[in-house]
Scaffold this motif. Structure first.
Motif, PDB file in Angstrom:
ATOM      1  N   MET A 278       9.498  21.886  42.142  1.00  0.00           N
ATOM      2  CA  MET A 278      10.367  21.230  42.675  1.00  0.00           C
ATOM      3  C   MET A 278      10.000  21.096  44.240  1.00  0.00           C
ATOM      4  O   MET A 278      10.617  21.897  44.971  1.00  0.00           O
ATOM      5  N   SER A 279      10.248  20.231  45.102  1.00  0.00           N
ATOM      6  CA  SER A 279      10.216  20.522  46.690  1.00  0.00           C
ATOM      7  C   SER A 279      11.535  20.134  46.930  1.00  0.00           C
ATOM      8  O   SER A 279      12.323  19.199  46.674  1.00  0.00           O
ATOM      9  N   ILE A 280      11.977  20.837  48.030  1.00  0.00           N
ATOM     10  CA  ILE A 280      12.882  21.019  49.445  1.00  0.00           C
ATOM     11  C   ILE A 280      12.618  20.490  50.068  1.00  0.00           C
ATOM     12  O   ILE A 280      11.183  20.839  50.351  1.00  0.00           O
ATOM     13  N   LEU A 281      12.394  19.499  51.352  1.00  0.00           N
ATOM     14  CA  LEU A 281      12.577  18.539  51.887  1.00  0.00           C
ATOM     15  C   LEU A 281      13.027  18.931  53.253  1.00  0.00           C
ATOM     16  O   LEU A 281      14.667  19.183  52.854  1.00  0.00           O
ATOM     17  N   ALA A 282      12.713  18.899  54.333  1.00  0.00           N
ATOM     18  CA  ALA A 282      12.735  18.918  55.372  1.00  0.00           C
ATOM     19  C   ALA A 282      13.239  17.439  55.684  1.00  0.00           C
ATOM     20  O   ALA A 282      13.014  16.189  55.964  1.00  0.00           O
ATOM     21  N   LYS A 283      15.310  17.684  56.451  1.00  0.00           N
ATOM     22  CA  LYS A 283      15.079  16.643  57.035  1.00  0.00           C
ATOM     23  C   LYS A 283      15.076  15.054  58.223  1.00  0.00           C
ATOM     24  O   LYS A 283      15.073  14.222  57.716  1.00  0.00           O
ATOM     25  N   ASP A 284      14.412  16.018  59.092  1.00  0.00           N
ATOM     26  CA  ASP A 284      14.088  15.578  59.894  1.00  0.00           C
ATOM     27  C   ASP A 284      12.702  14.332  59.775  1.00  0.00           C
ATOM     28  O   ASP A 284      13.033  13.503  60.098  1.00  0.00           O
TER      29      ASP A 284
ATOM     30  N   VAL B  14      20.227  18.167  51.251  1.00  0.00           N
ATOM     31  CA  VAL B  14      19.182  18.311  51.907  1.00  0.00           C
ATOM     32  C   VAL B  14      18.138  17.440  50.765  1.00  0.00           C
ATOM     33  O   VAL B  14      18.718  17.457  49.497  1.00  0.00           O
ATOM     34  N   PRO B  15      17.233  16.695  50.969  1.00  0.00           N
ATOM     35  CA  PRO B  15      16.643  16.680  50.313  1.00  0.00           C
ATOM     36  C   PRO B  15      15.508  16.974  49.276  1.00  0.00           C
ATOM     37  O   PRO B  15      14.641  17.893  49.820  1.00  0.00           O
TER      38      PRO B  15
END
Length: 712
Positions: free
Chosen positions: A1-7, A49-50
């Protein structure tokens, strides 16, 4: 499961799934995703967070809301130069964001010499690092990378450390040691510390307790022996194992198949893994599949369906419109009349409110809870054919839902197709399933069930007393335009020609009866055909029930041999979609709500009528008011979306027809009003009423009524 940067959407780290739509990751991963200093301790606030979740057949992207923050702590004392405490964050996904194939993993305490695997935050299946736990004191777990494997990098942080031996997560990747000349060493937060930290934060209820060693499970030895027999030596063993892994959303080994011991632990730790194995094995070895099923039943393993079957069934049930879903509890009770079914389990379908937090739009949460309960009912009490498996309670219930709750033949066929496929996997004899299907059909057409019988739909519009002379004779009978459709249960089909030709009442009655004669009656003992007149507000009291067909040998009026009801979409659609939604919700409550009676005493003015109609979403209203008020009150009821309204078109208040129907259940009214009309023919002095029943079934389609210029 990936936590992605918002920018920029690049992977900031990874996470692991928790129960109830929650995720666990490191706090510094959230900081990184938000563009903050990684070890910043201050709470980020109400942020999202995405995240991205990959499975064998699904990739889901969603926003996850921060719900618990345990900041990195470097000042606790007793810490090494490269260590810190805390550093955990809990995120929450919206309900329904995850496909059902995604399940939280098991957890197990971390220990020295465990071999673990960590995945990169990109979620790519081939990007992982293997390592061995070299030290674990319950606070920090150090692990060293294996030779010829990828090194742990920052984007691995927050992801699970998976032990294949334990078939469980033992901790979270946290940091890599960057020391000149050091080994490929990193450290993670062991399960033991994760549990303590979440407990202090008051959210440990989200973390499943580590399972006991499945080798202590009472079925473990028997299951291992079964798997270690001819099955593991067969050519299809690797294929079976990969099929189970794929259904359960797991990776599979590239270097061969697991041992019987490893596979047994997987089957006992993943609830739907054993049904998935049965599905894979059944085509090649029916006896082995039967032995696995028997073992599961004997030992009370609760899950009956594979992940794919479960998701397929939920998709079909969720497609039922609210008015149809409202009938599911009755269908389940009828299917399993001897089973103990908690009342709370059958509440909240079709838009009803419920108090246990499981309700979602359309009863979604209710379907999940209902399936989970019914999976535990292994048989319905009926013997299996030729020694085969008895029909499970869930499959019997699905047959009844298909027979009684599907508004279209296509939906009914899909549910029956699902049932047949599951029955084949379970080894249920087709004759046994057909018996249950026959029972369901008989119930659906019985008087105790609100079965929608075959019908003739007649669009009736007045065209005055004559279509010929410029000055009409006031004594000439009224004439009508007529369009006809038949509905056998497979949808509407138009059967009339020349719909613009004016007809006398005798001609209209003759054409309607001819259309009734063309209908198919699936069950001779079932309910009578219904004649449904589509009228406008000015034609609500058209006395069509008293029309006699031209040239008939028996001079019976139209409302005597068949139930005749009126339907006025014009009034229902006056107030837009909001009132149409109320109509659908009222119909869903037809069996639950008590009827409302409106008379001159209870509602002396329009405001009082509105108050009665809006006090609760009743579905059944009887009207007995003065003649000069009757049309206005009836039209208010229909415009408010009340689907069943009964009144008397003749005489003054105190209607004997309305009084006669006072104790009749709403679903029995069409037939009861028909009987009253036949009694009027026999004893007109005793039965002088002229009842009119408006009936608008939200689960049945109406024809598309194209407007026609009456001058053409």
């Amino acid at each position: 499961m990936s936590i992605l940067a918002k920018d920029d959407g690049r992977p900031a780290g990874a996470g692991v799934l928790l129960p109830h739509h929650h995720l666990l990751t490191c706090a510094h991963v959230v900081n990184s995703a938000l563009g903050k200093d990684m070890l910043a301790p201050d709470h980020p606030g109400a942020v999202t967070v995405p995240v991205r979740m990959r499975g064998p057949e699904h990739t889901v992207e969603a926003e996850a809301e921060l719900t618990a923050w345990i900041p990195p702590r470097r000042d606790d004392g007793g810490l090494g130069a490269f260590e810190w405490n805390g550093d955990l964050a809990v995120l929450r996904l919206a309900p329904g964001a995850l496909p059902l194939a995604f399940e939280p993993p098991r957890w197990h305490p971390m220990a020295r010499r465990q071999f673990v695997r960590a995945w990169h935050g990109s979620g790519e299946p081939g990007v992982f690092a293997d390592a061995e736990v070299s030290s674990c004191d319950g606070r920090f777990g150090y692990f060293d990378g294996a030779e010829r494997t990828l090194d742990v990098e920052p984007a691995y942080s927050g992801g699970p450390l998976w032990s294949s031996e334990e078939s469980a997560v033992v901790g979270l990747v946290t940091a890599k040691l960057r020391i000149q000349g050091s080994m490929r060493r990193a450290w993670g937060i062991p399960w033991q510390r994760v549990a303590r930290e979440l407990g202090r934060a008051g959210v440990d209820h989200l973390l499943p307790r580590p399972d006991e060693d499945v080798r202590d499970h009472p079925v473990y030895a028997e299951l291992t022996a079964l798997l270690d027999g001819p099955l593991s030596l067969s050519e299809g063993w690797v294929r079976y194992c990969r099929a189970v892994a794929r259904q359960c959303g797991l990776d599979h080994r590239a270097d061969g198949a697991p041992t019987a011991d490893e596979f047994a632990r997987l089957l006992l730790s993943r609830g739907r893994a054993l049904p998935a194995l049965v599905e894979a094995v059944r085509p090649a070895s029916g006896p082995t599949a039967d032995a696995l099923l028997a073992l599961g039943r004997r030992r009370g393993l609760p899950k009956l369906l594979t992940p794919g079957e479960y998701e397929w069934l939920l998709r079909l049930l969720r497609a039922l419109p609210p008015a149809s879903a409202a009938g599911v509890p009755g269908a389940v009770r009828a299917a399993l009349s001897l089973a103990a079914l908690p009342s709370a389990l059958l509440a909240g379908f079709g838009g009803e409110a419920c108090d246990d937090g499981l309700h979602e739009s359309g009863g979604t949460g209710r379907f999940e809870a209902l399936i989970a309960h019914l999976e535990g009912l292994y048989g319905d009490g009926s013997p299996g054919e030729d020694g085969g498996m008895a029909v499970p309670g869930l499959l019997r219930a699905v047959e009844f839902v298909a027979a009684g709750c599907c508004p279209s033949a296509a939906q009914r066929a899909e549910l029956r197709h699902w049932n047949a496929a599951v029955a084949r996997r379970l080894g249920v004899h087709d004759a046994a399933l057909q018996d249950r299907r026959h029972d369901a059909r008989r119930w659906a057409r019985g008087p105790e069930r609100g079965f929608a019988p075959p019908r003739v739909v007649a669009k009736l519009s007045s065209c005055g007393p004559s279509a010929g002379p410029a000055v009409a004779d006031p004594d000439e009978p009224e004439r009508y335009r007529l369009r006809l459709w038949c509905d056998d249960g497979d949808g509407l089909r138009q059967v009339s020609d020349d719909s613009e030709r004016p007809r006398s009442t005798e001609e209209a009655a003759r054409e309607i009866l001819d259309a009734v004669g063309s209908l198919r009656r699936p069950d001779p003992a079932g309910p009578r055909f219904v004649i449904e007149l589509i009228v406008d507000r000015d034609t609500l009291e058209v006395p069509a029930d008293s029309w006699k067909p031209a040239g008939a040998l028996l001079p019976l009026p139209l409302g005597a041999p068949y139930p005749l009801v009126v339907n006025c979409p014009e009034l229902r659609e006056l107030n837009g979609e909001a009132m149409l939604d109320q109509w659908r919700e009222r119909w869903a409550r037809l069996d639950a709500e008590e009827p409302v009676h409106i008379d001159d005493a209870s509602a002396p003015d329009p405001e009082a009528v509105c108050g009665l109609l809006m006090e609760r979403l009743t579905a059944h209203v009887t009207v007995d008011v003065a003649a000069d008020r009757r049309a206005g009150v009836v039209q208010m009821c229909l415009a408010a979306g009340v689907p069943v309204v009964l009144w008397d078109r003749g005489g003054q208040p105190g209607s004997p027809a309305v009084r006669h129907a006072a104790e009749v259940r709403a679903r029995e009214l069409p037939e009861e009003i028909r009987r009253y009309r036949t009694k009027t023919l026999q004893k007109p002095a005793e039965y002088p009423g002229r009842p009119v029943l408006a009936w608008a079934d939200a689960g049945r389609a109406l024809p598309r009524l194209d407007l026609v210029d009456p001058t053409e």
